[in-house]
Design an enzyme around this catalytic site. Structure first.
Site, PDB file in Angstrom:
ATOM      1  CB  SER A   1      -2.266  58.031 -13.076  1.00 10.92           C
ATOM      2  OG  SER A   1      -3.588  58.342 -12.711  1.00 10.92           O
TER       3      SER A   1
ATOM      4  CG  MET B   1      -4.113  50.287  -4.158  1.00 10.33           C
ATOM      5  SD  MET B   1      -4.025  51.191  -5.714  1.00 10.33           S
ATOM      6  CE  MET B   1      -3.823  52.893  -5.166  1.00 10.33           C
TER       7      MET B   1
ATOM      8  CG  HIS C   1      -3.254  53.581 -13.953  1.00 14.61           C
ATOM      9  ND1 HIS C   1      -3.282  52.230 -13.645  1.00 14.61           N
ATOM     10  CD2 HIS C   1      -3.788  54.222 -12.884  1.00 14.61           C
ATOM     11  CE1 HIS C   1      -3.817  52.074 -12.446  1.00 14.61           C
ATOM     12  NE2 HIS C   1      -4.136  53.268 -11.959  1.00 14.61           N
TER      13      HIS C   1
ATOM     14  CG  HIS D   1      -7.026  51.383 -10.310  1.00 12.58           C
ATOM     15  ND1 HIS D   1      -6.171  52.189  -9.576  1.00 12.58           N
ATOM     16  CD2 HIS D   1      -7.643  50.581  -9.406  1.00 12.58           C
ATOM     17  CE1 HIS D   1      -6.292  51.883  -8.290  1.00 12.58           C
ATOM     18  NE2 HIS D   1      -7.172  50.926  -8.159  1.00 12.58           N
TER      19      HIS D   1
ATOM     20  CG  MET E   1     -11.416  57.190  -8.073  1.00 14.55           C
ATOM     21  SD  MET E   1     -10.514  58.329  -7.006  1.00 14.55           S
ATOM     22  CE  MET E   1      -8.833  58.097  -7.635  1.00 14.55           C
TER      23      MET E   1
ATOM     24  CG  ASP F   1      -6.343  56.134 -11.189  1.00 12.16           C
ATOM     25  OD1 ASP F   1      -6.207  54.968 -10.792  1.00 12.16           O
ATOM     26  OD2 ASP F   1      -5.391  56.898 -11.421  1.00 12.16           O
TER      27      ASP F   1
ATOM     28  N   GLY G   1      -4.505  61.402  -6.297  1.00 12.79           N
ATOM     29  CA  GLY G   1      -3.130  61.450  -6.782  1.00 12.79           C
ATOM     30  C   GLY G   1      -2.299  62.305  -5.826  1.00 12.79           C
TER      31      GLY G   1
ATOM     32  CG  ASP H   1      -1.995  53.290  -8.714  1.00 12.21           C
ATOM     33  OD1 ASP H   1      -1.492  54.414  -8.833  1.00 12.21           O
ATOM     34  OD2 ASP H   1      -3.205  53.042  -8.940  1.00 12.21           O
TER      35      ASP H   1
ATOM     36  N   GLY I   1       1.386  59.332 -11.783  1.00 15.48           N
ATOM     37  CA  GLY I   1       0.474  60.392 -12.185  1.00 15.48           C
ATOM     38  C   GLY I   1       1.191  61.716 -12.222  1.00 15.48           C
TER      39      GLY I   1
ATOM     40  CG  MET J   1      -9.821  52.782  -6.970  1.00 15.14           C
ATOM     41  SD  MET J   1      -8.750  54.216  -6.988  1.00 15.14           S
ATOM     42  CE  MET J   1      -8.583  54.441  -8.758  1.00 15.14           C
TER      43      MET J   1
ATOM     44  N   GLY K   1      -7.744  56.869  -3.885  1.00 14.59           N
ATOM     45  CA  GLY K   1      -8.660  58.010  -3.803  1.00 14.59           C
ATOM     46  C   GLY K   1      -8.113  59.285  -4.416  1.00 14.59           C
TER      47      GLY K   1
HETATM   48  C1  DX5 Z   1      -4.847  56.714  -6.522  1.00 13.44           C
HETATM   49  C2  DX5 Z   1      -4.777  56.318  -7.978  1.00 13.44           C
HETATM   50  C3  DX5 Z   1      -3.425  56.521  -8.582  1.00 13.44           C
HETATM   51  C4  DX5 Z   1      -2.964  57.951  -8.630  1.00 13.44           C
HETATM   52  C5  DX5 Z   1      -1.474  57.989  -8.813  1.00 13.44           C
HETATM   53  O1  DX5 Z   1      -6.081  56.332  -6.008  1.00 13.44           O
HETATM   54  O2  DX5 Z   1      -5.095  54.957  -8.106  1.00 13.44           O
HETATM   55  O3  DX5 Z   1      -3.353  55.925  -9.861  1.00 13.44           O
HETATM   56  O4  DX5 Z   1      -3.582  58.698  -9.629  1.00 13.44           O
HETATM   57  O5  DX5 Z   1      -1.038  59.296  -8.756  1.00 13.44           O
HETATM   58  P1  DX5 Z   1       0.395  59.685  -8.168  1.00 13.44           P
HETATM   59  O6  DX5 Z   1       1.429  59.055  -9.046  1.00 13.44           O
HETATM   60  O7  DX5 Z   1       0.388  61.164  -8.250  1.00 13.44           O
HETATM   61  O8  DX5 Z   1       0.474  59.155  -6.759  1.00 13.44           O
HETATM   62 ZN    ZN Z   2      -4.726  53.842 -10.033  1.00 12.89          ZN
END
Ligand code: DX5
Ligand code: ZN
Length: 216
Positions: free
Chosen positions: A6, A135, A31, A64, A35, A33, A142, A173, A195, A66, A140
């Site tokens: 990520s 999920m 990946h 992805h 948001m 993210d 990492g 994820d 991530g 969000m 939201g």
């Molecule tokens: C959370 C994201 C994830 C996140 C994963 O909302 O969708 O992709 O970045 O990070 P880790 O692996 O650190 O949980």
């Molecule tokens: Zn994600």
């Protein structure tokens, strides 16, 4: 098992180098993210950053979303170079229209479910999509802890897809690292996002190799 680091956990001051580092480390996807500070309580980056990132690697971009209204921005993410676009079944856009729009750009569509959303929420769309992203944290941020009670959703979705004569790809994820990935493999997950587990590791290649080795 395929690994999708990520981008959210990368060092944004050297975005290009970070992508090259992931390609050398044998990542299978990147990946990304996105948001909007509305669908989730955090803001990250949008299509312009993805467009800047695109020339640095040939790895497929797994975007992805969000965001509350994905339908409004699909064209921007298509133009930016997305290969896969996943969006939340809990969003405010029309799900079928958004899937069709993604497909019209020759991009693979997928649906994402938050921890409190049952697997059955994606059943009506399985025939039209390539992937479901389950999920394993609240979306939201990492660096959160893995929710293993999400894993039964994988079999539910795969079984339902098979009953329709379809093989669906399942991605997971959130909170996936060397201590949690074996459970993901056992549950039948095909792609794991990681991530912090990959970007923050000193040797990303070793981190990815270790993640994959836990799945054999
Ligand atoms: C959370 C994201 C994830 C996140 C994963 O909302 O969708 O992709 O970045 O990070 P880790 O692996 O650190 O949980
Ligand atoms: Zn994600």
């Amino acid at each position: 098992m395929q690994i999708a680091p990520s981008f959210l956990s990368c060092d944004f001051s050297k975005l290009g180098e970070e992508l090259v580092r992931m390609e050398k480390a044998n990542a299978d996807f990147i990946h990304l993210d996105v948001m909007d500070g509305h669908f989730v309580p955090n803001i990250t980056f949008g299509a312009p950053v993805i467009k800047w990132a695109r020339p640095y690697t040939t790895l497929p971009f797994d975007v992805h979303l969000m965001i509350s209204e994905p339908h409004r921005y699909i064209k921007d993410f298509a133009d930016a170079g997305a290969d896969i676009i996943t969006f939340h079944v809990e969003c405010d856009s029309d799900i079928n229209e958004t899937i069709d729009l993604i497909k019209s750009f020759n991009i693979k569509p997928g649906l994402v479910i938050k921890p409190n959303t049952p697997a059955s929420a994606v059943f009506p769309y399985l025939e039209k999509i390539d992937m479901v992203l389950v999920m394993t944290v609240e979306p939201g941020f990492g660096g959160q802890s893995f929710m293993e009670d999400m894993l039964p959703k994988v079999k539910e979705i795969k079984d339902h897809a098979r009953s329709l004569g379809k093989e669906i790809i399942i991605e997971a994820d959130g909170g996936i690292n060397a201590s949690t990935i074996a459970q993901c493999a056992e549950a039948g997950i095909d792609i794991c996002v990681s991530g912090t587990g990959v970007f923050k590791a000193e040797d990303a290649g070793q981190a990815i190799a270790e993640l994959k080795s836990k799945c054999r």
